[in-house]
Design an enzyme around this catalytic site. Structure first.
Site, PDB file in Angstrom:
ATOM      1  N   GLU A 261      39.173  50.986  50.077  1.00  0.00           N
ATOM      2  CA  GLU A 261      39.949  50.955  48.829  1.00  0.00           C
ATOM      3  C   GLU A 261      40.761  52.236  48.689  1.00  0.00           C
ATOM      4  OE1 GLU A 261      39.093  50.645  44.003  1.00  0.00           O
ATOM      5  OE2 GLU A 261      37.489  51.190  45.389  1.00  0.00           O
ATOM      6  N   LYS A 339      44.248  43.743  42.781  1.00  0.00           N
ATOM      7  CA  LYS A 339      42.931  43.673  42.137  1.00  0.00           C
ATOM      8  C   LYS A 339      43.048  43.072  40.741  1.00  0.00           C
ATOM      9  CE  LYS A 339      38.856  46.541  41.110  1.00  0.00           C
ATOM     10  NZ  LYS A 339      38.298  47.910  41.155  1.00  0.00           N
ATOM     11  N   CYS A 385      36.123  46.536  45.450  1.00  0.00           N
ATOM     12  CA  CYS A 385      35.116  47.350  44.762  1.00  0.00           C
ATOM     13  C   CYS A 385      34.360  46.581  43.671  1.00  0.00           C
ATOM     14  CB  CYS A 385      35.773  48.613  44.218  1.00  0.00           C
ATOM     15  SG  CYS A 385      34.591  49.967  43.934  1.00  0.00           S
TER      16      CYS A 385
END
Length: 521
Positions: A261, A339, A385
């Protein structure tokens, strides 16, 4: 019951909660504690008044989350205090509800177990949803319970743990009255035996017979996300290139390479296209030239910037997919996943009520699409994540056709091995729930390969170390979705409906009894 005994039960309950998960005492948690974690709590509530249950709940919540998520201090002391107090208040209300249930039902302890399971589900919903600390995650090293999650999700594990705790607590409370124990618990004992036998049989019957294999390299550069600046970005990218190149020289074929990430912080497309910063442009060109020379698909975490029609730039926490076979490396025209599920108070402010908190965070924009990419004969997705801590979220990628999770993460900000392991303990359930393997690439650990059954392959890159691993990933033929993939959180929804039915039934029964007594009087 003496006050000191109740304090002891609260302390024991809190320590069992903490130690059942990865913590500072047990690196991977101690899964057996998951089955007794609520025993002292059920006994405490049973022996307490409504007012005292509220106070015990506050103390229990404060202790649990202070010890469980202490690493949050490394991000923000203020947010740590707010989060712990919020959890303490929620648990004080929960304890009060469980006390009422216990006092108004002959099977009150089992109703308390149901209330706990519903609470765990509800706390994951909405903009403040938080999955850490769910009982089911204590079973992340137990293959049979992981298999069970393909039917009920992690919620099945929570139910079994809470049910066993209720059974043991009921016996402990009535230990002097054998007849009463048998009368109240024989049916539950039979149910528990049937559950465990059913899970065991299902585990051994559920086999993956057909696979295809892909070679995936995961890279962990042990970066510190709290440091920034051009020199840091240069160092990180050089290190990623060096680690990747060293493994390429040892392997004839690699299909995919994963970088963590925001492994690359400067927005790749933006600086390549606009060339407004010569140094950042050179960093990106060098990196893209390296990727173009490799016969592999690269999945890279990047801060992605887009200019909208109104002239405003939106920043996304994104993964970029480059493949030399697709000729999308130079100039950079990668496939992009943005995301969707952002971390509240870290990546965005969930409400204008809290807008004063925005002074210490950089806000991202959320993506909208559950993107699935097809490269090198594999359909894959790239949850980032926080996203892989939510089962109902990740299953949507699989419903869209994903055969493999490529999970990009970076928990280095926590400066805690415990935080990294807690995150991993949740991530394995996403594979088990959907019968889909995963390869994790984390900035600071744990980078690893998780099989479709949810087991972590022993060769991992530990916390706060750097390295690269190449895995032969077995991707099963998922022509039939798992029950969980197809129906999501059906199990906790059923639990919630059943609890509401019990509530309505109890209230109606109470009202009828009051009316009968009034007429008699």
């Amino acid at each position: 019951m003496l006050l000191l005994s109740k304090i002891a039960l609260t302390l024991i309950g809190a320590m069992l909660f903490v130690c059942s998960h990865p913590c500072f005492i047990f690196k991977n948690g101690f899964f057996l504690f998951g089955y007794i974690v609520l025993v002292p709590i059920f006994i405490l509530i049973k022996k307490s008044s409504l007012r005292m249950s509220f106070l015990w709940g506050f103390l229990y919540g404060f202790l649990c989350y202070s010890l469980f998520s202490y690493w949050l201090v490394n991000y923000s002391l203020l947010l740590f205090i707010i989060a712990v107090l919020f959890c303490a208040i929620i648990l004080s209300i929960l304890f009060s509800l469980m006390n009422c249930a216990c006092k108004h039902s002959s099977y009150g302890i089992y109703v308390m177990a149901l209330i706990w399971c519903v609470y765990e589900y509800l706390k994951t919903l909405g903009p403040f949803g938080f999955s850490y600390g769910i009982l089911g995650y204590s079973q992340w090293k137990v293959p049979i319970m992981l298999t069970f999650s393909s039917v009920c999700g992690v919620w099945g594990g929570s139910f079994v743990c809470a049910y066993v705790s209720a059974f043991i607590a009921s016996i402990c409370i009535d230990y002097k009255q054998i007849k009463k124990i048998l009368k109240k618990n024989i049916i539950h004992a039979i149910i528990l035996v049937i559950i465990f036998l059913g899970i065991t049989v299902y585990h051994f019957l559920k086999q993956n017979l057909q696979f295809k294999t892909v070679k995936v390299m995961t890279v962990q550069n042990n970066t510190d996300s709290n440091k920034n600046g051009l020199d840091v970005y240069k160092k990180d990218i050089r290190n990623l290139i060096t680690l990747t190149d060293s493994k390429f020289s040892m392997e004839e074929k690699v299909d995919f390479v994963l970088w963590p990430e925001t492994a690359v912080v400067p927005p790749i497309k933006y600086y390549y296209k606009n060339r407004i910063d010569h140094e950042r442009f050179n960093i990106i060109v060098d990196m893209l030239s390296f990727i173009a020379r490799k016969n592999a698909c690269f999945v890279i975490g990047n801060q992605h910037s887009e200019k909208k029609s109104d002239g405003v730039f939106y920043d996304y926490n994104a993964s970029l997919i480059f493949d030399s076979k697709s000729n999308n490396v130079i100039p950079p025209e990668p496939d992009i996943y943005k995301k969707i599920k952002l971390v509240p108070f870290s990546e965005y402010i969930p409400s204008n009520v809290f807008k004063n908190f925005s002074f210490f965070i950089t806000e991202w924009k959320p993506g909208k699409n559950f993107s699935v990419f097809t490269n090198r004969n594999l359909c894959f997705c790239t949850p980032i994540c926080f996203e892989d801590t939510f089962g109902n979220f990740c299953r949507k990628f699989v419903k869209n056709g994903a055969e493999c999770f490529f999970e990009l993460s970076n928990d280095s900000w926590a400066r805690s091995s415990v935080c990294q392991r807690q995150h991993l303990s949740m991530s394995v359930f996403r594979s088990a729930e959907n019968n889909v393997p995963a390869v994790r690439s984390s900035g600071s650990g744990v980078s690893c390969y998780i099989t479709a059954q949810g087991s972590v392959v022993p060769e991992i890159i530990d916390e706060f170390s750097e390295g690269a691993c190449i895995y032969s990933v077995n991707v099963p033929d998922n022509s039939h979705m798992t029950v969980y993939t197809a129906f999501g959180d059906w199990f906790p929804i059923c639990e919630t409906c059943f609890l509401l039915w019990l509530l309505i039934y109890t209230v109606l029964k109470y009202c009828i009894n009051v009316e009968k007594n009034r007429k008699k009087g």
